[in-house]
Design a protein around this motif. Structure first.
Motif, PDB file in Angstrom:
ATOM      1  N   UNK A  43     -12.077   4.226 -37.797  1.00 33.85           N
ATOM      2  CA  UNK A  43     -11.618   4.387 -36.421  1.00 33.85           C
ATOM      3  C   UNK A  43     -12.617   3.803 -35.422  1.00 33.85           C
ATOM      4  N   UNK A  44     -12.071   3.341 -34.301  1.00 28.81           N
ATOM      5  CA  UNK A  44     -12.920   2.948 -33.184  1.00 28.81           C
ATOM      6  C   UNK A  44     -13.572   4.186 -32.580  1.00 28.81           C
ATOM      7  N   UNK A  45     -14.588   3.953 -31.740  1.00 25.62           N
ATOM      8  CA  UNK A  45     -15.369   5.046 -31.157  1.00 25.62           C
ATOM      9  C   UNK A  45     -15.654   4.746 -29.685  1.00 25.62           C
ATOM     10  N   UNK A  46     -15.626   5.786 -28.848  1.00 25.56           N
ATOM     11  CA  UNK A  46     -16.167   5.701 -27.493  1.00 25.56           C
ATOM     12  C   UNK A  46     -17.162   6.834 -27.310  1.00 25.56           C
ATOM     13  N   UNK A  47     -18.423   6.466 -27.019  1.00 26.75           N
ATOM     14  CA  UNK A  47     -19.465   7.455 -26.718  1.00 26.75           C
ATOM     15  C   UNK A  47     -19.671   7.469 -25.207  1.00 26.75           C
ATOM     16  N   UNK A  48     -19.630   8.652 -24.606  1.00 25.00           N
ATOM     17  CA  UNK A  48     -19.942   8.813 -23.181  1.00 25.00           C
ATOM     18  C   UNK A  48     -21.139   9.735 -23.050  1.00 25.00           C
ATOM     19  N   UNK A  49     -22.168   9.310 -22.316  1.00 24.07           N
ATOM     20  CA  UNK A  49     -23.381  10.124 -22.209  1.00 24.07           C
ATOM     21  C   UNK A  49     -24.194   9.722 -20.985  1.00 24.07           C
ATOM     22  N   UNK A  50     -25.311  10.409 -20.813  1.00 23.10           N
ATOM     23  CA  UNK A  50     -26.316  10.043 -19.816  1.00 23.10           C
ATOM     24  C   UNK A  50     -27.649   9.889 -20.543  1.00 23.10           C
ATOM     25  N   UNK A  51     -28.549   9.103 -19.951  1.00 19.72           N
ATOM     26  CA  UNK A  51     -29.873   8.899 -20.547  1.00 19.72           C
ATOM     27  C   UNK A  51     -30.964   9.438 -19.625  1.00 19.72           C
ATOM     28  N   UNK A 211      -8.396   4.924 -22.149  1.00 22.13           N
ATOM     29  CA  UNK A 211      -7.220   5.060 -23.016  1.00 22.13           C
ATOM     30  C   UNK A 211      -6.089   4.160 -22.532  1.00 22.13           C
ATOM     31  N   UNK A 212      -5.894   4.102 -21.221  1.00 24.07           N
ATOM     32  CA  UNK A 212      -4.815   3.292 -20.654  1.00 24.07           C
ATOM     33  C   UNK A 212      -5.082   1.794 -20.819  1.00 24.07           C
ATOM     34  N   UNK A 213      -6.300   1.370 -20.496  1.00 20.97           N
ATOM     35  CA  UNK A 213      -6.628  -0.058 -20.512  1.00 20.97           C
ATOM     36  C   UNK A 213      -6.584  -0.620 -21.934  1.00 20.97           C
ATOM     37  N   UNK A 214      -7.116   0.138 -22.892  1.00 24.41           N
ATOM     38  CA  UNK A 214      -7.178  -0.368 -24.266  1.00 24.41           C
ATOM     39  C   UNK A 214      -5.999   0.098 -25.127  1.00 24.41           C
ATOM     40  N   UNK A 215      -5.154   0.977 -24.568  1.00 29.89           N
ATOM     41  CA  UNK A 215      -3.997   1.435 -25.320  1.00 29.89           C
ATOM     42  C   UNK A 215      -4.368   2.207 -26.564  1.00 29.89           C
ATOM     43  N   UNK A 216      -5.329   3.150 -26.430  1.00 29.85           N
ATOM     44  CA  UNK A 216      -5.784   3.922 -27.579  1.00 29.85           C
ATOM     45  C   UNK A 216      -5.472   5.397 -27.402  1.00 29.85           C
ATOM     46  N   UNK A 217      -5.429   6.105 -28.503  1.00 30.85           N
ATOM     47  CA  UNK A 217      -5.306   7.553 -28.517  1.00 30.85           C
ATOM     48  C   UNK A 217      -6.691   8.128 -28.755  1.00 30.85           C
ATOM     49  N   UNK A 218      -7.308   8.675 -27.697  1.00 36.18           N
ATOM     50  CA  UNK A 218      -8.668   9.192 -27.801  1.00 36.18           C
ATOM     51  C   UNK A 218      -8.652  10.589 -28.405  1.00 36.18           C
ATOM     52  N   UNK A 219      -9.443  10.779 -29.453  1.00 36.42           N
ATOM     53  CA  UNK A 219      -9.487  12.031 -30.190  1.00 36.42           C
ATOM     54  C   UNK A 219     -10.859  12.652 -30.017  1.00 36.42           C
ATOM     55  N   UNK A 220     -10.923  13.841 -29.404  1.00 40.15           N
ATOM     56  CA  UNK A 220     -12.202  14.510 -29.187  1.00 40.15           C
ATOM     57  C   UNK A 220     -12.900  14.755 -30.508  1.00 40.15           C
ATOM     58  N   UNK A 221     -14.183  14.385 -30.570  1.00 41.50           N
ATOM     59  CA  UNK A 221     -14.963  14.517 -31.784  1.00 41.50           C
ATOM     60  C   UNK A 221     -16.328  15.111 -31.447  1.00 41.50           C
ATOM     61  N   UNK A 222     -17.050  15.536 -32.458  1.00 42.98           N
ATOM     62  CA  UNK A 222     -18.394  16.081 -32.249  1.00 42.98           C
ATOM     63  C   UNK A 222     -19.374  15.270 -33.085  1.00 42.98           C
ATOM     64  N   UNK A 223     -20.616  15.192 -32.564  1.00 40.68           N
ATOM     65  CA  UNK A 223     -21.650  14.412 -33.251  1.00 40.68           C
ATOM     66  C   UNK A 223     -22.710  15.372 -33.768  1.00 40.68           C
TER      67      UNK A 223
END
Length: 223
Positions: A43-51, A211-223
């Motif tokens: 699956x593809x991945x999107x990580x959102x965070x702050x540094x 999700x709209x721009x890339x046409x994906x179904x984003x699934x909440x995950x944990x790391x």
């Protein structure tokens, strides 16, 4: 009523993280990339965070764009494999790292960069702000001031690195560099247009826009 997901949508794992040291996020991205080069069906991945505060230089970045001595400073600095010049990350800036297999979308890096810009432009539109692209530059601008930087690396059509949107950061860290190597166009944050805006509220808009721009179904995950 059970909601059916359109079969045309690619699954994309969403990792909504908090504050993460740059080096940890970089190692994580490289690991995800290597796994997908070995097995492109993952699956593809999107990580959102702050540094925490950190400066990063692209692989061909020019040290002259640093206003401090690289060998004699207390700043956290990393040279990495993305394109682009020096940039700055800190809390209050939302960073997105998409690990996408572009063979599922379009094998075109210019298209991909424009899509990342489109994600940010749509987020700004939620607040009634008109984000712009500037010819010859990568990123998103508000009233000729840069609010989002983009730098990517693609290996075998799988992406890493991504975008950074200045939501409400302490902007003083930018004073020590020439951001993205552009001396005549200042950087800005959304807080200058929308006092009180927070990364927490913007996260949900980025998720929806992505999700709209890339046409994906984003699934909440944990790391």
């Amino acid at each position: 009523m059970i909601r059916s997901i359109r079969p045309s949508l690619n699954r994309c794992l969403l990792y909504n993280q908090g504050l993460m040291p740059y080096i940890d996020a970089h190692v994580w991205q490289r690991s995800l990339l290597a796994e997908r080069i070995q097995d492109p069906s993952l699956d593809d991945v999107l990580i959102l965070l702050e540094h925490p505060p950190v400066y990063t230089l692209g692989q061909g970045a020019t040290p002259e764009f640093l206003k401090f001595d690289l060998d004699n400073s207390n700043f956290d600095v990393h040279r990495v494999e993305r394109g682009g010049e020096v940039t700055y990350h800190c809390p209050g800036q939302l960073v997105g790292y998409p690990i996408l297999n572009l063979q599922r979308y379009r094998k075109d890096l210019h298209w991909y960069l424009r899509q990342l810009e489109e994600v940010i432009i749509r987020v700004l539109a939620v607040y009634g702000l008109a984000g712009d692209r500037l010819t010859g530059f990568t990123g998103v601008w508000l009233e000729n001031r840069k609010v989002a930087a983009i730098g990517i690396k693609v290996s075998r059509w799988i992406t890493m690195h991504g975008f950074a949107l200045n939501v409400c950061p302490d902007m003083t860290g930018f004073q020590h560099i020439v951001p993205c190597g552009i001396a005549d166009k200042p950087v800005a944050s959304l807080a200058e247009w929308i006092p009180g805006i927070t990364c927490e509220e913007v996260r949900s808009h980025i998720v929806q826009s992505f999700a709209d721009v890339f046409g994906v179904d984003l699934v909440d995950s944990t790391h």
